[in-house]
Design a protein around this motif. Structure first.
Motif, PDB file in Angstrom:
ATOM      1  N   GLN A   1       1.063  -0.773   0.011  1.00 18.40           N
ATOM      2  CA  GLN A   1       0.060  -0.204  -0.306  1.00 18.40           C
ATOM      3  C   GLN A   1       0.967   1.088  -0.323  1.00 18.40           C
ATOM      4  O   GLN A   1       0.501   2.525   0.183  1.00 18.40           O
ATOM      5  CB  GLN A   1      -0.627  -0.157   1.379  1.00 18.40           C
ATOM      6  CG  GLN A   1      -1.798  -0.818   1.317  1.00 18.40           C
ATOM      7  CD  GLN A   1      -3.051  -0.909   1.171  1.00 18.40           C
ATOM      8  OE1 GLN A   1      -3.543   0.273   0.916  1.00 18.40           O
ATOM      9  NE2 GLN A   1      -4.358  -1.637   0.878  1.00 18.40           N
ATOM     10  N   SER A   2       2.046   0.811   0.188  1.00 17.79           N
ATOM     11  CA  SER A   2       3.052   2.573  -0.257  1.00 17.79           C
ATOM     12  C   SER A   2       4.192   2.236  -1.200  1.00 17.79           C
ATOM     13  O   SER A   2       4.737   1.270  -1.748  1.00 17.79           O
ATOM     14  CB  SER A   2       3.733   2.564   1.230  1.00 17.79           C
ATOM     15  OG  SER A   2       4.813   1.578   1.593  1.00 17.79           O
ATOM     16  N   SER A   3       4.769   3.001  -1.048  1.00 18.54           N
ATOM     17  CA  SER A   3       5.967   2.157  -2.147  1.00 18.54           C
ATOM     18  C   SER A   3       6.965   1.406  -1.728  1.00 18.54           C
ATOM     19  O   SER A   3       7.394   1.186  -0.385  1.00 18.54           O
ATOM     20  CB  SER A   3       7.246   3.520  -2.393  1.00 18.54           C
ATOM     21  OG  SER A   3       7.390   4.155  -1.147  1.00 18.54           O
ATOM     22  N   LEU A   4       8.107   0.407  -2.611  1.00 25.23           N
ATOM     23  CA  LEU A   4       8.459  -0.490  -1.621  1.00 25.23           C
ATOM     24  C   LEU A   4       9.969   0.359  -0.908  1.00 25.23           C
ATOM     25  O   LEU A   4       9.922  -0.144  -0.194  1.00 25.23           O
ATOM     26  CB  LEU A   4       9.097  -1.020  -3.139  1.00 25.23           C
ATOM     27  CG  LEU A   4       9.633  -2.195  -3.086  1.00 25.23           C
ATOM     28  CD1 LEU A   4       9.306  -2.929  -1.864  1.00 25.23           C
ATOM     29  CD2 LEU A   4      10.541  -3.055  -4.041  1.00 25.23           C
ATOM     30  N   LYS A   5      10.924   1.700  -1.480  1.00 26.65           N
ATOM     31  CA  LYS A   5      11.111   2.008  -0.813  1.00 26.65           C
ATOM     32  C   LYS A   5      10.917   2.390   0.508  1.00 26.65           C
ATOM     33  O   LYS A   5      11.099   2.258   1.360  1.00 26.65           O
ATOM     34  CB  LYS A   5      11.999   3.433  -1.282  1.00 26.65           C
ATOM     35  CG  LYS A   5      12.992   4.345  -0.346  1.00 26.65           C
ATOM     36  CD  LYS A   5      13.434   5.240  -1.269  1.00 26.65           C
ATOM     37  CE  LYS A   5      14.475   5.914  -0.467  1.00 26.65           C
ATOM     38  NZ  LYS A   5      14.520   7.654  -1.322  1.00 26.65           N
ATOM     39  N   THR A   6      10.047   2.846   1.034  1.00 25.48           N
ATOM     40  CA  THR A   6       9.616   2.864   2.035  1.00 25.48           C
ATOM     41  C   THR A   6       9.047   1.735   2.716  1.00 25.48           C
ATOM     42  O   THR A   6       9.521   1.602   4.062  1.00 25.48           O
ATOM     43  CB  THR A   6       7.806   4.175   2.392  1.00 25.48           C
ATOM     44  OG1 THR A   6       8.391   4.798   0.720  1.00 25.48           O
ATOM     45  CG2 THR A   6       7.188   4.253   3.493  1.00 25.48           C
ATOM     46  N   TYR A   7       8.779   0.633   2.185  1.00 24.80           N
ATOM     47  CA  TYR A   7       7.775  -0.195   2.628  1.00 24.80           C
ATOM     48  C   TYR A   7       9.449  -0.420   3.225  1.00 24.80           C
ATOM     49  O   TYR A   7       9.326  -1.487   4.453  1.00 24.80           O
ATOM     50  CB  TYR A   7       6.963  -1.666   2.299  1.00 24.80           C
ATOM     51  CG  TYR A   7       6.815  -2.102   3.019  1.00 24.80           C
ATOM     52  CD1 TYR A   7       6.072  -2.955   3.758  1.00 24.80           C
ATOM     53  CD2 TYR A   7       7.503  -3.538   2.545  1.00 24.80           C
ATOM     54  CE1 TYR A   7       5.751  -3.358   4.436  1.00 24.80           C
ATOM     55  CE2 TYR A   7       6.670  -5.193   2.698  1.00 24.80           C
ATOM     56  CZ  TYR A   7       6.162  -4.877   3.997  1.00 24.80           C
ATOM     57  OH  TYR A   7       5.712  -5.774   4.962  1.00 24.80           O
TER      58      TYR A   7
END
Length: 73
Positions: free
Chosen positions: A41-47
């Motif tokens: 549900q978020s960017s892969l970088k954030t996750y």
């Protein structure tokens, strides 16, 4: 990787610790990708950063308990 290394080294870690956290985080995310119901549900970088942060905090908690036991010896 530089983002994770910065996180770890600024919080009592070494570059070797950062490598371990990075590898553990990769394994966790790859295992989650195998799960058919996983929905990012978020960017892969954030996750990735969030998982690495949790991994580092868990490492620090384990290390804190180990240090206390070593001090008793």
């Amino acid at each position: 990787y530089p983002m994770i290394e910065r996180l770890v080294t600024r919080n009592s870690g070494t570059p070797a610790d950062a490598q371990d956290v990075f590898q553990d985080t990769l394994l966790i995310i790859v295992n989650q990708l195998d799960n058919q119901t996983w929905n990012l549900q978020s960017s892969l970088k954030t996750y990735f950063y969030a998982v690495a942060h949790r991994q580092w905090l868990a490492h620090l908690r384990r290390q804190k308990g180990t240090r206390f036991l070593n001090d008793l010896d």
